[in-house]
Design an enzyme around this catalytic site. Structure first.
Site, PDB file in Angstrom:
ATOM      1  N   ASP A 120      87.788  59.075  61.015  1.00  0.00           N
ATOM      2  CA  ASP A 120      86.684  58.141  61.261  1.00  0.00           C
ATOM      3  C   ASP A 120      85.714  58.829  62.215  1.00  0.00           C
ATOM      4  OD1 ASP A 120      85.075  55.699  61.928  1.00  0.00           O
ATOM      5  OD2 ASP A 120      86.700  54.653  60.901  1.00  0.00           O
TER       6      ASP A 120
ATOM      7  N   HIS B  14      82.372  49.096  50.179  1.00  0.00           N
ATOM      8  CA  HIS B  14      81.485  47.917  50.054  1.00  0.00           C
ATOM      9  C   HIS B  14      80.369  47.933  51.107  1.00  0.00           C
ATOM     10  CE1 HIS B  14      83.011  44.601  53.029  1.00  0.00           C
ATOM     11  NE2 HIS B  14      83.082  45.790  53.588  1.00  0.00           N
TER      12      HIS B  14
HETATM   13  C1  LIG Z   1      84.023  48.119  57.605  1.00  0.00           C
HETATM   14  S1  LIG Z   1      84.795  49.320  58.616  1.00  0.00           S
HETATM   15  C2  LIG Z   1      86.399  49.399  57.863  1.00  0.00           C
HETATM   16  C3  LIG Z   1      87.433  49.837  58.827  1.00  0.00           C
HETATM   17  C4  LIG Z   1      88.863  49.734  58.297  1.00  0.00           C
HETATM   18  N1  LIG Z   1      89.085  50.619  57.172  1.00  0.00           N
HETATM   19  C5  LIG Z   1      89.181  48.304  57.915  1.00  0.00           C
HETATM   20  O1  LIG Z   1      89.347  48.014  56.734  1.00  0.00           O
HETATM   21  O2  LIG Z   1      89.245  47.459  58.834  1.00  0.00           O
HETATM   22  C6  LIG Z   1      84.050  50.836  58.082  1.00  0.00           C
HETATM   23  C7  LIG Z   1      84.524  52.057  58.820  1.00  0.00           C
HETATM   24  O3  LIG Z   1      83.774  53.187  58.353  1.00  0.00           O
HETATM   25  C8  LIG Z   1      83.530  54.021  59.461  1.00  0.00           C
HETATM   26  N2  LIG Z   1      82.393  54.917  59.200  1.00  0.00           N
HETATM   27  C9  LIG Z   1      81.086  54.589  59.075  1.00  0.00           C
HETATM   28  N3  LIG Z   1      80.338  55.683  58.842  1.00  0.00           N
HETATM   29  C10 LIG Z   1      81.208  56.742  58.835  1.00  0.00           C
HETATM   30  C11 LIG Z   1      81.052  58.137  58.636  1.00  0.00           C
HETATM   31  N4  LIG Z   1      79.838  58.676  58.392  1.00  0.00           N
HETATM   32  N5  LIG Z   1      82.146  58.933  58.657  1.00  0.00           N
HETATM   33  C12 LIG Z   1      83.383  58.386  58.892  1.00  0.00           C
HETATM   34  N6  LIG Z   1      83.595  57.051  59.071  1.00  0.00           N
HETATM   35  C13 LIG Z   1      82.521  56.247  59.056  1.00  0.00           C
HETATM   36  C14 LIG Z   1      83.265  53.055  60.588  1.00  0.00           C
HETATM   37  O4  LIG Z   1      83.390  53.690  61.849  1.00  0.00           O
HETATM   38  C15 LIG Z   1      84.301  51.989  60.316  1.00  0.00           C
HETATM   39  O5  LIG Z   1      85.508  52.247  60.985  1.00  0.00           O
END
Ligand SMILES: C[S@@+](CC[C@H](N)C(=O)[O-])C[C@H]1O[C@@H](n2cnc3c(N)ncnc32)[C@H](O)[C@@H]1O
Length: 343
Positions: free
Chosen positions: A198, A244
């Site tokens: 992440d 999503h």
């Molecule tokens: C909606 S959250 C989902 C988190 C977890 N998988 C859950 O279901 O609760 C989306 C995740 O994508 C990560 N994220 C967003 N942009 C990112 C990037 N460019 N590279 C890696 N992770 C990223 C965010 O930090 C976040 O933890």
């Protein structure tokens, strides 16, 4: 719902006021002090509020069924109100606080614009993308992380029901947040090693969560940008509630990065609320449809059908998916690197 259509719609119009009443009660800690009957003056003393004004808020919370009046001047939580306590496992309080932030409300205020343009509005309304806003505002980030982590147990139950993970040795969770899902998987499968990929701040937070859960030696947290590169070497990759958040073009870019990292023998498990998964109740569907609009205003993104996920997967070099039964409202789509099935 009233039989009078005007009354019924009037109730819907009040929706945002209700959210704000919930927010105020959560911020003031009203549900946290009402686990047993308490007279209003004592509630006011413990929540540092103005007694006659608190009484007005309690009256509306009672109308909503969140607290009940047990004596002329005393209240306690109902089962509904108890879900908004700070220590309730549903973590609904975090969701209330996250959803009621002004930038999120401002994005929803421009839903009409989003529907006209077909694009997200968060950035035009708030001046920067939602992810950047979170990165710059530690309190907003904390609320977001907590609100996301509350879903971990449901995701774990879905994965364990939908697919056999007993033979897996290393699972890589892409965009795994603070590690709630991975923690549950590692607790259920003692021989599993977990890799969480992440953004740097989130990976650091997950590292602390794993250490606190005694899982430090079974986990690796890799600061990553899933548009650039992801850790290799896993035999199972999971990506939960990430696709999503992105429009089709970005979702394919993410999946291509995943594809580049996934060994040919490994499999990918996409955990989402798939729009056309059979057996959803009306309430579950209503929730997915509203979250779909939330994805629109926040990110210009969407919820998808299985065929729509398959288009993205195939475009990125995976097979079309199979969907395992989960027995929960979460769905699990399993895909493999396309080259392997082509042989
Ligand atoms: C909606 S959250 C989902 C988190 C977890 N998988 C859950 O279901 O609760 C989306 C995740 O994508 C990560 N994220 C967003 N942009 C990112 C990037 N460019 N590279 C890696 N992770 C990223 C965010 O930090 C976040 O933890």
């Amino acid at each position: 719902m009233s039989e009078d259509p005007v009354r019924s719609v009037l109730w819907m119009v009040r929706g945002s006021w209700i959210t704000m009443a919930l927010r105020a009660a959560c911020v003031l800690g009203i549900f946290d002090v009402l686990d047993g009957p308490l007279v209003e003056d004592e509630v006011a003393a413990r929540t540092d509020t103005d007694p006659p004004t608190l009484s007005r808020l309690l009256r509306s919370l009672s109308d909503l069924g969140l607290v009940e009046r047990v004596a002329p001047d005393a209240y306690r939580n109902t089962a509904l109100g108890a879900t908004l306590r700070e220590d309730h496992p549903s973590r609904l309080r975090d969701l209330v606080l996250m959803q009621a932030t002004l930038p999120n409300l401002a994005a929803w205020h421009a839903l009409d614009e989003a529907v006209r343009s077909g694009s997200g509005v968060y950035e035009s309304v708030n001046g920067l993308p939602s992810w950047e806003h979170l990165a710059r505002d530690p309190e907003a980030q904390r609320m977001f992380n907590a609100a996301m982590a509350r879903r971990g147990s449901g995701q774990v139950a879905a994965l364990l029901t939908a697919t056999d993970l007993s033979g897996a040795s290393t699972i890589v969770d892409v965009g795994g947040g603070r590690g709630a899902m991975l923690t549950g998987l590692l607790e259920a499968l003692p021989s599993l090693h977990g890799v969480l990929a992440d953004q740097p701040a989130m990976a650091a937070e997950a590292e602390a969560v794993f250490a606190a859960a005694g899982l430090g030696d079974r986990t690796t947290c890799v600061p990553s940008d899933f548009f650039r590169s992801l850790p290799g070497g896993g035999d199972v990759y999971t990506i939960a509630n990430v696709l999503h958040d992105w429009d089709d073009a970005d979702a394919v870019r993410i999946l291509r990065t995943v594809r580049a990292a996934v060994p040919d023998h490994a499999r990918l498990l996409v955990v989402e609320h798939v729009l056309d998964a059979p057996g959803r109740s009306f309430e579950e569907l209503r929730e997915v449809h509203l979250v779909d609009l939330h994805m629109l205003v926040m990110f210009g993104a969407r919820e998808r059908t299985q065929a729509e996920y398959d288009e993205l997967l195939v475009d990125a070099g995976f097979t079309a998916s199979t969907r395992g039964a989960t027995g929960t409202d979460w769905n699990v789509l399993e895909a493999r690197p396309a080259a392997e099935t082509a042989e």
